[in-house]
Design a protein around this motif. Sequence first.
Motif, short mmCIF file in Angstrom:
data_model
loop_
_atom_site.label_atom_id
_atom_site.label_comp_id
_atom_site.label_asym_id
_atom_site.label_seq_id
_atom_site.Cartn_x
_atom_site.Cartn_y
_atom_site.Cartn_z
N ARG A 42 0.81 -1.21 0.00
CA ARG A 42 0.00 0.00 0.00
C ARG A 42 0.85 1.27 0.00
N LEU A 98 -4.34 -1.95 -3.86
CA LEU A 98 -5.74 -1.59 -4.08
C LEU A 98 -5.95 -0.82 -5.39
N TYR A 151 -8.94 -8.51 -1.27
CA TYR A 151 -8.61 -7.94 -2.58
C TYR A 151 -7.16 -8.27 -2.96
N SER A 182 -5.97 -5.89 6.54
CA SER A 182 -7.25 -5.27 6.18
C SER A 182 -7.56 -5.39 4.68
N VAL A 183 -6.57 -5.75 3.87
CA VAL A 183 -6.83 -5.85 2.43
C VAL A 183 -6.61 -7.29 1.92
#
Length: 301
Positions: A8, A35, A72, A68-69
């Motif tokens: 990220r 993301l 995806y 948290s990701v």
Amino acid sequence: MRIAVLSRNPKLYSTKRLVEAAKARGHEVQVLDTLKCYMDIASLRPSVHYRGERLQPFDAIIPRIGASVTFYGAAVLRQFEMMGAYPLNESVAITRSRDKLRSLQILARAGIGLPLTGFAHRPDSTADLIKLVNGAPLVLKLLEGTQGKGVVLAETHKAAESVIDAFRELNANFLVQEFIKEAGGSDIRALVIGEKVVAAMQRQAKEGEFRSNLHRGGTAKLVKLTPEERSTAVRAARKMGLNVSGVDLLRSNHGPVVMEVNSSPGLGGIEEATGKDVANLVIEFIEKNAKPHHTRTRGQG
Ligand code: ADP
């Protein structure tokens, strides 16, 4: 090689170190914000797009996918796997390791030492659940927590009962675990690459705290592992199917017990505590092992 780091934020210590190490070893490296990757998934020729362009194929992908990701991030990684890139850790192994309950079940089945652990959601007998881990003192953990949040030490049966009752009302999944008192507020992080522990540190909780998380004021130092601790860490990593992982252990009086296996272990704390160039070892591992179209599952299963 052409290497992509899925992360990220290019400014994170671990991401920066991996980029530096890859460049120093003569590779072309790009950080991709997980993301922001988008994909054509229905085509027979899978592709990933980024900033308006179709990405040229990569030889290897280093996934640094935050909890948290996971959902995806795993899909993006799977897409790269289907394009033939070598994933440092496979998407399937990352997803597996992110599911704490599934991980503990897998490790238990492999006969790897674990603290006595029960899990529950809406138990109809609190007393029996407490008995499962030999009574208080015991540790209760909300499944969704990280960095020691949602980890509670219940020193008495009464305290355990009230916390379990409170958790039940939260409609959450939680773990009930034997409290490893003899660990004395410290735990061990073993960094495993392939079949080897390449660095290990001991984290010590600050005074009056049993959780040794560095984020909670814990301190870290280099530690020498026993052969049993080494083999426990390596076996746990192998069972999870992870090439690179951080295995958290407690020293219990029934031997080393595994708390968790992390698929995106931070490099900051461990490089600082041990003086080891872990990032360089990661890139070296990729050089030795990366082969095109080599993902065991190819994103299936
Ligand atoms: P998180 O994943 O949120 O960091 P952990 O399960 O790793 O939560 O627990 C946080 C810290 O609490 C651990 O690093 C360890 O120091 C301590 N701890 C966790 N479980 C136990 C246990 N069963 N016995 C003793 N200490 C524990």
